[in-house]
Design a protein around this motif. Structure first.
Motif, PDB file in Angstrom:
ATOM      1  N   UNK B  12       0.816  -1.213   0.000  1.00 48.34           N
ATOM      2  CA  UNK B  12       0.000   0.000   0.000  1.00 48.34           C
ATOM      3  C   UNK B  12       0.849   1.261   0.000  1.00 48.34           C
ATOM      4  N   UNK B  13       2.018   1.131   0.597  1.00 48.78           N
ATOM      5  CA  UNK B  13       2.892   2.300   0.700  1.00 48.78           C
ATOM      6  C   UNK B  13       3.255   2.860  -0.664  1.00 48.78           C
ATOM      7  N   UNK B  16       0.451   4.640  -2.036  1.00 50.77           N
ATOM      8  CA  UNK B  16       0.210   5.863  -1.274  1.00 50.77           C
ATOM      9  C   UNK B  16       1.193   6.957  -1.676  1.00 50.77           C
ATOM     10  N   UNK B  17       2.463   6.587  -1.818  1.00 55.62           N
ATOM     11  CA  UNK B  17       3.461   7.584  -2.242  1.00 55.62           C
ATOM     12  C   UNK B  17       3.155   8.094  -3.647  1.00 55.62           C
ATOM     13  N   UNK B  19       0.254   8.325  -4.979  1.00 52.13           N
ATOM     14  CA  UNK B  19      -0.887   9.231  -4.852  1.00 52.13           C
ATOM     15  C   UNK B  19      -0.431  10.610  -4.345  1.00 52.13           C
ATOM     16  N   UNK B  20       0.468  10.598  -3.366  1.00 53.28           N
ATOM     17  CA  UNK B  20       0.958  11.872  -2.803  1.00 53.28           C
ATOM     18  C   UNK B  20       1.718  12.657  -3.874  1.00 53.28           C
ATOM     19  N   UNK B  23      -0.698  14.137  -6.174  1.00 56.61           N
ATOM     20  CA  UNK B  23      -1.445  15.218  -5.540  1.00 56.61           C
ATOM     21  C   UNK B  23      -0.634  16.516  -5.514  1.00 56.61           C
ATOM     22  N   UNK B  24       0.689  16.388  -5.501  1.00 50.10           N
ATOM     23  CA  UNK B  24       1.543  17.578  -5.542  1.00 50.10           C
ATOM     24  C   UNK B  24       1.776  18.020  -6.986  1.00 50.10           C
ATOM     25  N   UNK B  27      -1.472  19.984  -9.070  1.00 49.24           N
ATOM     26  CA  UNK B  27      -1.625  21.431  -8.883  1.00 49.24           C
ATOM     27  C   UNK B  27      -0.386  22.224  -9.281  1.00 49.24           C
ATOM     28  N   UNK B  28       0.800  21.631  -9.107  1.00 49.04           N
ATOM     29  CA  UNK B  28       2.017  22.365  -9.479  1.00 49.04           C
ATOM     30  C   UNK B  28       2.052  22.612 -10.984  1.00 49.04           C
TER      31      UNK B  28
END
Lengths: 188, 361
Positions: B12-13, B16-17, B19-20, B23-24, B27-28
């Protein structure tokens, strides 16, 4: 167990999410309006000024809420450096959300512009007319906007790290309470 | 108190990374696109002002266009006739509004001889009693060469001097005009226009359309112009070799007495184009006389009160609004960039050129 809350107060959460939307929108509006000669320049600017003053007012309320209701503590096992980063970035965000509208307002005042929030609503100048001050404040406004955007990205990444990787309740503390009021500490 | 950490499983990690990171990144990238860094073809205010600097050089401390000018001060006396169309306080009957203005000639070179162009400009800032402002920048011709910011930018590019000759390439200019037939009206005007001997004998047109808004909120599309009282051929005192005869003539006239213009406001009929500064409206359109501009003194632009004013045509009071003319937001955006550059030079900010001695003030 009830002495330390595990969530932000409803007021703090409402202000957080409302202002998150407003501030991110504001950053996009600001960077977009100075990068175009199209009609977008005009209508984005017309939104930018009243939205900035609204953010300023909400930031004052939010600061009062924050000082009155301390936030839930960070997890005890969080490394010191991460705790420091969290603290520093939160106060940086508070500083910028208060400073940005004030700098914008002062900058227009220094440039000799009437500070119009709408057709006829005008704010008084808060800085004497000075081209030198205008230039300094205008550059500061742009630089701080970049800093605010980067801090927002770091803040969001950290929140997701807490929520998805560490799963330590930090992200949940800013989310709506679950429908069945479970006492998290019992599950601990 | 809080959950002890129940960290994600290794599988999952990774997601998850990912996804993070997304997510950055999203928008950037969106931010970089909106800010123009990922949209190199978008016309930005900085590109327009850069092109002015490419064409004529950088004259630190000066406006990037209409660089050569002179400050004037006076007032506007409203006769009340425009009040039926606009609630702007400047049009109230008997209202006197202080004015800080600026006469100039187009171009980026503050040392250009006055005879180098046939166009003169008048910029005004009306400081209304209620604290609102009306700023306007007008030119001494009834039409603008082009209708859009993109065409204006193309015109500037066509006029850029050839490095080999130091002069614009006539072939490029001809090609530009051929590709832009909307310039015909301006070129017809330019063919007969002669550089005037005086700022005081010129009419100045708003060029762009605006809208007057009345007490009931009705919008009336308008254009305005300042029509001079003086109509002589100009002072004979001007030596032909004098490059700065316009400021000298103005000083001489003002020493004799105030100079006056009538503010004529033309009301559009339904269907008249408001988004095209290359087209005049038919002559039979109703025109109202809104009042008298009285200019009383002139001062050097280096030390006068107009120096720090950006004559942004979208600084408007309640009762006057922008039209759909695409040149208006472009002027506003580009003037802001020019203003930031010259005030930054004034402030000696790092990375800016040092202001020229006379210019710096």
């Amino acid at each position: 167990m009830n002495a330390t809350p595990d969530r932000f107060t409803p007021a703090a959460r409402a202000l957080h999410w409302l202002m998150a939307v407003m501030i991110v929108a504001m950053l996009f509006i600001g960077v977009g309006m100075v990068a175009t000669v199209s009609a977008r320049h005009e209508w984005l600017l017309a939104i930018h000024k009243p939205l900035g003053i609204a953010i300023l007012l909400l930031a004052v309320v939010r600061l009062a809420v924050r000082l009155r209701h301390p936030p839930p503590p960070l997890p005890a096992d969080l490394p010191v450096l991460q705790k420091l980063a969290a603290l520093a970035s939160h106060w940086l965000l508070y500083f910028l959300m208060l400073a940005m509208p004030l700098i914008g307002w002062a900058m227009l005042s220094a440039g000799g512009y009437p500070v119009m929030l709408g057709e006829s609503l005008r704010l008084p100048p808060i800085f004497p007319t000075s081209p030198v001050a205008f230039a300094v404040l205008r550059h500061l406004h742009g630089t701080f906007a970049m800093l605010l955007f980067l801090t927002f990205l770091a803040h969001m990444a950290a929140a997701l790290y807490h929520g998805l990787i560490r799963r330590d309740g930090v992200l949940a503390s800013m989310l709506p309470a679950p429908p069945t009021p479970a006492d998290d500490s019992d599950q601990a | 108190m809080h959950d002890p950490a129940t960290p994600a499983q290794p599988g999952h990690r990774t997601s998850a990374w990912t996804l993070i990171a997304a997510a950055v990144a999203v928008p950037a990238i969106a931010f970089a696109y909106v800010g123009g860094w990922l949209a190199p073809h978008r016309l930005t205010p900085a590109k327009v002002i850069d092109q002015f600097q490419h064409n004529a050089g950088t004259f630190a401390g000066y406006r990037r266009n209409h660089a050569k000018g002179v400050c004037v001060t006076g007032h506007f006396d409203s006769n009340g006739q425009a009040q039926a169309y606009s609630i702007a306080q400047v049009f109230a009957p008997g209202q006197r509004t202080p004015v800080v203005g600026r006469f100039a000639i187009p171009g980026s070179n503050p040392y250009a001889p006055d005879s180098s162009v046939p166009i003169r400009s008048m910029a005004l800032r009306f400081a209304l009693a209620n604290g609102q402002q009306w700023r306007t920048g007008m030119n001494s011709m009834p039409v603008f060469p082009v209708a859009t910011p993109q065409a204006f930018y193309a015109q500037l590019q066509a006029q850029q001097p050839d490095p080999a000759t130091g002069k614009p390439d006539p072939a490029k200019i001809a090609a530009f005009f051929a590709a832009h037939p909307e310039t015909a009206a301006f070129r017809a005007w330019a063919k007969t226009a002669r550089p005037s001997a005086s700022f005081a004998t010129e009419s100045y047109w708003s060029l762009n359309a605006f809208a007057f808004v009345d007490a009931a909120g009705r919008r009336q599309p308008v254009r305005w112009r300042m029509v001079p009282e003086a109509n002589d051929a100009g002072s004979a005192a001007n030596a032909p070799g004098d490059a700065n005869y316009l400021a000298a003539d103005l000083t001489e006239r003002l020493a004799r007495g105030p100079q006056r213009w009538q503010l004529q406001v033309t009301l559009a009929n339904p269907g008249d184009p408001t988004n095209d500064a290359t087209k005049t409206w038919p002559d039979d359109r109703r025109t109202i006389d809104a009042g008298t501009l009285v200019l009383e003194r002139s001062e050097s632009q280096a030390s006068g009160p107009c120096r720090d004013i950006n004559y942004d045509p979208l600084v408007l009071p309640a009762g006057i609004e922008a039209s759909d003319d695409p040149l208006l937001p472009a002027r506003s955006a580009a003037y802001a960039d020019s203003y930031l550059r010259r005030t930054s030079e004034e402030a000696h900010l790092p990375g800016t050129a040092a202001p020229m001695r006379e210019a710096s003030r």
